[in-house]
Design an enzyme around this catalytic site. Structure first.
Site, mmCIF file in Angstrom:
data_model
loop_
_atom_site.group_PDB
_atom_site.id
_atom_site.type_symbol
_atom_site.label_atom_id
_atom_site.label_comp_id
_atom_site.label_asym_id
_atom_site.label_seq_id
_atom_site.Cartn_x
_atom_site.Cartn_y
_atom_site.Cartn_z
ATOM 1 N N TRP A 35 43.813 -31.971 -41.135
ATOM 2 C CA TRP A 35 45.062 -32.118 -40.391
ATOM 3 C C TRP A 35 46.194 -31.313 -41.032
ATOM 4 O O TRP A 35 46.995 -30.673 -40.352
ATOM 5 C CB TRP A 35 45.429 -33.603 -40.303
ATOM 6 N N ASP A 90 36.225 -32.502 -41.150
ATOM 7 C CA ASP A 90 36.745 -32.873 -39.833
ATOM 8 C C ASP A 90 37.908 -31.971 -39.435
ATOM 9 O O ASP A 90 38.881 -31.834 -40.183
ATOM 10 C CB ASP A 90 37.200 -34.331 -39.843
ATOM 11 N N TYR A 96 44.999 -28.767 -34.940
ATOM 12 C CA TYR A 96 45.491 -28.903 -36.311
ATOM 13 C C TYR A 96 46.078 -27.580 -36.798
ATOM 14 O O TYR A 96 45.434 -26.526 -36.736
ATOM 15 C CB TYR A 96 44.370 -29.339 -37.251
ATOM 16 N N GLN A 152 45.746 -32.558 -50.111
ATOM 17 C CA GLN A 152 45.728 -31.106 -50.299
ATOM 18 C C GLN A 152 45.611 -30.724 -51.774
ATOM 19 O O GLN A 152 45.754 -29.554 -52.126
ATOM 20 C CB GLN A 152 47.001 -30.500 -49.703
ATOM 21 N N ARG A 190 42.960 -34.755 -56.460
ATOM 22 C CA ARG A 190 42.903 -35.996 -55.692
ATOM 23 C C ARG A 190 41.604 -36.079 -54.889
ATOM 24 O O ARG A 190 41.119 -37.172 -54.612
ATOM 25 C CB ARG A 190 44.123 -36.095 -54.774
#
Length: 305
Positions: free
Chosen positions: A28, A54, A59, A271, A275
């Site tokens: 996204w 995904d 997007y 992003q 993480r």
């Protein structure tokens, strides 16, 4: 007390042969960087075991996220072998929805071109088009599958009734249902979507599993938001469990979804490569049944009957 199990094994996508890592990566917010930065994120995800990526044709605007992903695959084409690529069509911002046969066929072709792939592993209708007959949508999806443009089909943001209507016209089972769910947004527990998924053997893919960043706020900042006291109570509950488990709060939030018997696959959208790696800590969280219900009570700020 018994710990709710979280298996690191690949999870089946519906009744298909597709198998996905328990956590997926969403695009996204993927657009807007250079190819080198995008490649680092994708390679990090693949490195830690994530295989479901995904997308949606809107997007980044005008397919920008798909196009950037396609540039990465052009640089490192062997990554495709480690991936299941999902995308969505059916949103036209100014319309706003078009799931007519003609549009879905065009949308899938556009996604294939931008992603630079020969087949989409999992193709979703992004949101219900109230003017599209489910028989027409089914005809488009069946054609795309028959000619080898897509492998399997999913829906996104459908109601149970809309899901059933589309399924009734398809000669094969719908594999996945993308739905909003998090420790903050519990509606699928109540509206029948998870129950339907378990009954029909459809895999839920949870978008916004960290509530669009709300679960990353401090408790004081949370109190300034709508329903702030309730959000702060949830954050404090997640923090207590995170301290006990020696993980980030986000790992508890993901584990809350991963332990559900519906086989939920949360879609993360960070992003930051570090993480992405950190998300795997969720697979090692030890939540008990009491812990899970404590999160539910904190989220709704109301005791269970």
């Amino acid at each position: 007390m018994d710990v709710l199990p979280i298996s690191p094994a690949l999870r089946p996508l519906g009744q298909t042969s597709l198998r996905a890592f328990p956590i997926a990566y969403g695009s996204w917010r993927f657009a807007g960087t250079d190819v080198r930065t995008a490649r680092e994120k994708i390679e990090t995800a693949v490195e830690v075991g994530i295989n479901l990526f995904d997308h949606a044709d809107i997007y980044g605007g005008n397919g920008a996220a798909e196009e950037l992903f396609g540039h990465v695959l052009a640089e490192v084409p062997h990554l495709r072998d480690a991936m299941l690529i999902a995308t969505k069509g059916g949103i036209v911002p100014s319309v706003p929805y078009d799931s007519s046969r003609e549009h879905l066929l065009r949308a899938a072709e556009g996604s294939l071109r931008r992603l630079r792939i020969d087949v989409i592993d999992l193709y979703h209708i992004h949101r219900p088009d109230l003017l599209a007959h489910p028989q027409e949508m089914a005809a488009a999806l069946t054609h795309l599958r028959d000619v080898g443009k897509i492998r399997e089909v999913g829906v996104s943001n459908f109601t149970s009734a809309q899901f059933d209507a589309l399924q009734s016209f398809l000669p094969f089972p719908i594999a996945t249902h993308q739905l909003e769910m998090s420790a903050w947004w519990l509606e699928p527990l109540r509206n029948g979507l998870l129950d339907q998924g378990m009954r029909e053997r459809v895999t839920p893919l949870a978008w916004s599993p960290l509530a669009g960043g709300h679960l990353g706020l401090g408790a004081d900042a949370a109190r300034t938001k709508t329903n702030g006291e309730r959000l702060a109570a949830l954050i404090e509950c997640l923090d207590r469990l995170a301290e006990r488990e020696s993980v980030r709060r986000s790992a508890i939030a993901l584990a809350f979804l991963l332990v559900h018997p519906a086989g939920i696959v949360p879609i993360i959208g960070t992003q930051r490569p570090e993480r992405i790696r950190d998300s795997l800590a969720a697979l090692h969280v030890r939540l008990t049944r009491a812990d899970w219900y404590e999160i539910v009570v904190a989220s709704q700020r109301k005791r269970l009957p």
